[in-house]
Structures are given as structure tokens and as C-alpha cells.
Scaffold this active site. Sequence first.
Site, PDB file in Angstrom:
ATOM      1  CD  GLN A   1       6.463 -14.281   6.742  1.00  0.00           C
ATOM      2  OE1 GLN A   1       6.707 -13.081   6.869  1.00  0.00           O
ATOM      3  NE2 GLN A   1       5.239 -14.782   6.862  1.00  0.00           N
TER       4      GLN A   1
ATOM      5  CB  ALA B   1      40.743  44.533  -4.839  1.00  0.00           C
TER       6      ALA B   1
ATOM      7  NE  ARG C   1      -2.050  -2.236   3.215  1.00  0.00           N
ATOM      8  CZ  ARG C   1      -2.454  -2.693   4.410  1.00  0.00           C
ATOM      9  NH1 ARG C   1      -3.609  -2.266   4.915  1.00  0.00           N
ATOM     10  NH2 ARG C   1      -1.714  -3.537   5.111  1.00  0.00           N
TER      11      ARG C   1
ATOM     12  NE  ARG D   1      30.042  21.338  -0.872  1.00  0.00           N
ATOM     13  CZ  ARG D   1      31.054  21.308  -1.744  1.00  0.00           C
ATOM     14  NH1 ARG D   1      31.498  22.420  -2.287  1.00  0.00           N
ATOM     15  NH2 ARG D   1      31.609  20.175  -2.081  1.00  0.00           N
TER      16      ARG D   1
ATOM     17  CG  ASN E   1      38.740  23.542  -4.097  1.00  0.00           C
ATOM     18  OD1 ASN E   1      38.197  24.120  -5.030  1.00  0.00           O
ATOM     19  ND2 ASN E   1      38.133  22.624  -3.386  1.00  0.00           N
TER      20      ASN E   1
ATOM     21  CB  THR F   1       0.580 -11.202  11.126  1.00  0.00           C
ATOM     22  OG1 THR F   1      -0.840 -11.423  11.094  1.00  0.00           O
ATOM     23  CG2 THR F   1       0.857  -9.850  10.487  1.00  0.00           C
TER      24      THR F   1
ATOM     25  CG  ASN G   1      37.820  41.426   6.054  1.00  0.00           C
ATOM     26  OD1 ASN G   1      37.371  41.194   4.933  1.00  0.00           O
ATOM     27  ND2 ASN G   1      37.174  42.149   6.953  1.00  0.00           N
TER      28      ASN G   1
HETATM   29  C1  UD1 Z   1      -2.390  -5.852  11.306  1.00  0.00           C
HETATM   30  C2  UD1 Z   1      -3.400  -6.707  12.045  1.00  0.00           C
HETATM   31  C3  UD1 Z   1      -4.615  -5.843  12.369  1.00  0.00           C
HETATM   32  C4  UD1 Z   1      -4.176  -4.642  13.199  1.00  0.00           C
HETATM   33  C5  UD1 Z   1      -3.069  -3.863  12.512  1.00  0.00           C
HETATM   34  C6  UD1 Z   1      -2.504  -2.852  13.488  1.00  0.00           C
HETATM   35  C7  UD1 Z   1      -3.125  -8.927  11.079  1.00  0.00           C
HETATM   36  C8  UD1 Z   1      -3.655  -9.934  10.152  1.00  0.00           C
HETATM   37  N1  UD1 Z   1      -3.794  -7.786  11.188  1.00  0.00           N
HETATM   38  O1  UD1 Z   1      -2.991  -5.444  10.096  1.00  0.00           O
HETATM   39  O2  UD1 Z   1      -5.540  -6.604  13.109  1.00  0.00           O
HETATM   40  O3  UD1 Z   1      -5.290  -3.800  13.416  1.00  0.00           O
HETATM   41  O4  UD1 Z   1      -1.988  -4.737  12.117  1.00  0.00           O
HETATM   42  O5  UD1 Z   1      -1.560  -2.038  12.873  1.00  0.00           O
HETATM   43  O6  UD1 Z   1      -2.129  -9.165  11.743  1.00  0.00           O
HETATM   44  N2  UD1 Z   1       4.244  -9.078   8.142  1.00  0.00           N
HETATM   45  C9  UD1 Z   1       5.174 -10.084   8.047  1.00  0.00           C
HETATM   46  N3  UD1 Z   1       4.884 -11.180   7.308  1.00  0.00           N
HETATM   47  C10 UD1 Z   1       3.690 -11.338   6.667  1.00  0.00           C
HETATM   48  C11 UD1 Z   1       2.736 -10.301   6.774  1.00  0.00           C
HETATM   49  C12 UD1 Z   1       3.046  -9.194   7.517  1.00  0.00           C
HETATM   50  O7  UD1 Z   1       6.251  -9.997   8.615  1.00  0.00           O
HETATM   51  O8  UD1 Z   1       3.508 -12.370   6.031  1.00  0.00           O
HETATM   52  C13 UD1 Z   1       4.563  -7.877   8.930  1.00  0.00           C
HETATM   53  C14 UD1 Z   1       4.531  -6.600   8.119  1.00  0.00           C
HETATM   54  O9  UD1 Z   1       5.810  -6.322   7.563  1.00  0.00           O
HETATM   55  C15 UD1 Z   1       4.096  -5.555   9.136  1.00  0.00           C
HETATM   56  C16 UD1 Z   1       3.300  -6.361  10.167  1.00  0.00           C
HETATM   57  O10 UD1 Z   1       3.592  -7.709   9.931  1.00  0.00           O
HETATM   58  O11 UD1 Z   1       5.201  -4.966   9.755  1.00  0.00           O
HETATM   59  C17 UD1 Z   1       1.799  -6.125  10.032  1.00  0.00           C
HETATM   60  O12 UD1 Z   1       1.395  -6.475   8.732  1.00  0.00           O
HETATM   61  P1  UD1 Z   1       0.373  -5.590   7.889  1.00  0.00           P
HETATM   62  O13 UD1 Z   1       0.188  -6.230   6.591  1.00  0.00           O
HETATM   63  O14 UD1 Z   1       0.777  -4.196   7.933  1.00  0.00           O
HETATM   64  O15 UD1 Z   1      -0.947  -5.806   8.760  1.00  0.00           O
HETATM   65  P2  UD1 Z   1      -2.210  -4.832   8.851  1.00  0.00           P
HETATM   66  O16 UD1 Z   1      -3.051  -5.043   7.657  1.00  0.00           O
HETATM   67  O17 UD1 Z   1      -1.794  -3.463   9.169  1.00  0.00           O
HETATM   68 CA    CA Z   2       0.137  -2.472   9.319  1.00  0.00          CA
END
Ligand code: UD1
Ligand code: CA
Length: 478
Positions: free
Chosen positions: A74, A425, A16, A335, A388, A80, A379
Site C-alpha cells: 500500500q 599468587a 501516535r 557473556r 585474551n 484501512t 580453582n
Molecule cells: C481501527 C478501526 C476501529 C477499531 C480499531 C480496533 C478503522 C478505520 N478503524 O482503528 O474501528 O475500533 O481499529 O483496534 O479501521 N493500516 C494500514 N493502512 C492504512 C491505515 C491503517 O495498513 O492506510 C493498518 C495499521 O497499520 C494498523 C491497522 O491498519 O495495523 C489499524 O489502523 P489504525 O490506524 O491503528 O486504526 P484505529 O484508529 O486503531
Molecule cells: Ca489501531
Amino acid sequence: MREICGLILAAGEGTRMRSSLAKVLHPLGGTPMILWVAELCRRLPLKRTLIVVGYQADRVRAALDGEPVEFVHQAEQRGTAHAVLQAQSALSGFEGDLLVLSGDVPLLSAQTANGLLEAHRRAGAQATFMSTRMPDPTGYGRVIRGPQGAFLRIVEEAEATPEERRIAEINAGIYCFACPLLFQALGAVGASAVKGEHYLPEVVSIFRDRGLKVQAVPAPDPHEVLGVNTRIELAQAYGVLRRRVLRELMADGVTVLDPEATHVAPTARIGRDTVLYPGVFVEGRTVIGEGCTLYPNCRVKDAQVGNRVTILDGCVVLESEVGDECTLGPYAHLRPATRLRRKVKIGNFVETKKSVIGEGSKVPHLTYVGDASVGEGVNIGAGTITCNYDGVSKHQTAIEDGAFVGTNTSLVAPVRVGKGAIVAAGSTITQDVPPDAIAFGRAQQVNKPARAAEWRRRAKQAAGAGGKKPDGGEDDKE
Ligand code: UD1
Ligand code: CA
């Protein structure tokens, strides 16, 4: 007491954001988001901190260079819950609590995180998550409660019904889970209906269904748990951070004339009775002393500025040192590796680089000083240039104490102007000037008495004949 480990989720791309840079690497107040969360972990009573990386893993690791963290990979981002599961083997045998944080929730304070850990311990809960009421809950997981207010489950925006989307209470994405119960429950998380991802918030309802103790802890301030998924949210988070930094500065005695138009990085320090005009940017690890004034539209980055320094409008100061009571600008450009001792004046449209300028010296107008060492009480006249660079290498210019360099002088480096010397000058100086000497490095002027009228007459004649005007050359030679 149970041990606590931290786990930061940072493997996602962040589609996004519509960026070629992984979301957690986007800077917030000059520091990548993920570093904010890693530095928070340093301040918490954690035994270990693990970070789940995946998308642009090498760059994320590099951004965390030197942080006391361990990485878990991962390979495919399947949600998540799947991300947390990747830490299972690294945490095998761990029987404490796991604090799970999101790499895209950068403003969380140590106080609030500790509050969650304490609430978890006090309640003897197996799962605790942070919730809050967001003025605009769009994009967040919503907290679904029963008629008596008991927690039922968290439903993600994509999977929520229109009524559920009207719920303002959201999941902040900050959790504490008992291990190894967490990993047992993660195995039971199925793919979601709409997106097919494995959602971590599911674990909370799985715990509940298994009769384990689950609780939601309210965040003291919804601003702290802003999640950054889009550029709009990045700007909102920056606004929260910026106002937080300025409030602290004002509380400590810095005058900020217009807080809505002033930008100070959280990594910068500013002393009391310093005044910041609108449009000032203080970036990086800048340190500014007491009683300074920064007029509008100045940018100071990674600089050390002393006390009672005046920086007039439109200056840029980068990786430089500015001694007490110096005056810069308007429109000066310092700089990197410029070092100004006390009471130096750098005036309009002056550029400096890799140079030391001694106490009380003045470079008031239209000058370039590069690769130079300038003594005390010197001055330097308007339009002076240290030449330079010869197209291949850089060379040094030395201007010793008390020297006076007349306007429009080219100092062709390597060259030295001795102590107390004067450069006339308009000189082009290619040889060292001994101490106390006067150097004339300019063509001799020739005056031809009473010849102006004659010259004009011939010029008109030539113009009438369609010819070119006399150049005062050939036939004018004496
Ligand atoms: C998530 C929560 C949502 C919560 C919100 C708060 C889930 C499914 N939803 O949504 O309930 O309200 O955060 O901010 O958890 N990530 C991984 N691996 C993955 C997917 C994501 O490491 O496979 C990491 C992302 O890099 C990010 C975090 O997990 O840092 C959250 O993922 P994101 O996709 O932003 O979740 P939200 O849709 O914001
Ligand atoms: Ca998020």
C-alpha cells in the site's frame, strides 16, 4: 467448506507512537507485534496469509522473514478500507472468506479467532466482526445500534458525536468477509468527513444496506483485543501478556514470589519448582530447568540453564549454557558463548565470555575468563585475568584439569596451564606451565630487617624540610 484466507493490515506508520520505528515493529514481550499476528495466522485454518505493508515496508518484511506469508504493498496509507483494497488482485478469483486482522491487535488468541470464523460460518453471514465493551473505549470505533439493538454502523472516534463517544461497545478491528462481495463493497467506501480516510468498518454497514447478513460477535475477553496505538497501550498490552505468561508458569509449578515484578518472555521455558524472585527478567528463547532459584534482579537472555541452578542477586546471563547445580553470583556476568558444565561456581564480580568451564571448577571472585577452556576441578583465585586481547587479536587460554591458579594472576594468552599445575599468587604467566609444575611469575620480594624505624625517621625529616618523602629507592639499594 468455504476456504479462508487471512489478511493482516500493517501498512500504517502509527503516528501516535511518536517513534522512528513503524508501530507494528515495536516489540511486545521481545517479539515484534506483527510477528504475534503472523504466528497466530499459522495456527488458523487459512489457505494463504497476506500482509499489507507500506510504511517501512522493507523492515516489516525483514521482521517476517521465514513466515509463510505474502506481501501486498500500500504505497499511500489512505485508510484501512484502502489497505484491504490493495489485496484485490492478489485475491482475484478467490470465492471464500477473508479474515481481516490488524497488525496492532497482538494478543488475539487462536481460540477466539477460530470462534469468530465458526460463528461466521454457522450464521451463514457475509460479514462478521468482533466487538467488545472496553472499560475505556477512547480511540476505538463505536458500535451504533438501533432501538431494538440491531447493528446499524460503526463510527470512528474522530467522526463521533459526544453521545456516540459515550458508547462502550467497540469494534475490535477483526473481521470475516465473504469474497468477492468484500471488494465490490470496498469500491463504495467514500472518504470520511473529518479525516478523509477510507474506513474499513464502513463496509460492514454497506453490507447491511445491501441486505447481506451482518453480525457482531462478542470477544470473550476485552484484554485480548486491545489495540496498540500509543506507548500507554503498548504497556497495557505488555501487562496483559506478562500476567498471562506468569499465570501459565505458576499453573505448571513455577513459584513467582511477586508476579507484578517478574518478567518472563512468552518464548522462554521454565521447569517446575523453580523459584523466581522479584526483578527477574527471563528473555528470548531461554530454557531454565527444574528446582532452580533466581534471586532478585537477574537477567537471563537466550540461555540454557540446567536443573537446581542457583543464580544469586544481580546476575546477567546472555546466550550461555549453565549446567546442573551451578551457582552464579552475586553480580556475575556471563557473556555470550559461556558454557559451564555441572557444579561450576562463578562468584562475585566475575565476567566470563566464550569459555568452557569444566565440572566442579570454581571461579569465586573478581575474575575475567575470556576465550578460555578450563578443565574440571580447577580453582581460579580472586583477581585472575585472562589477558585474551593484545589490541589486535583474541587469544586462547587453556587451564587443564585440577590446576590451581593463585590470586591476582595475569594469564597472558595464548598460554596453557597444564594438568594439576599450580600458579603462584600474583604471577604474570607468559609461558606455558607444564603439568604438575609450580610457576612463579612474579618479582622477587626483598626484606630488609629492622629498617622500618630508620625509614620513618628520614621520612619525617624530609617532610619537615618540605622535601618529598624518601621512596625507599636509590640509597636503599643493597
Ligand atoms: C481501527 C478501526 C476501529 C477499531 C480499531 C480496533 C478503522 C478505520 N478503524 O482503528 O474501528 O475500533 O481499529 O483496534 O479501521 N493500516 C494500514 N493502512 C492504512 C491505515 C491503517 O495498513 O492506510 C493498518 C495499521 O497499520 C494498523 C491497522 O491498519 O495495523 C489499524 O489502523 P489504525 O490506524 O491503528 O486504526 P484505529 O484508529 O486503531
Ligand atoms: Ca489501531
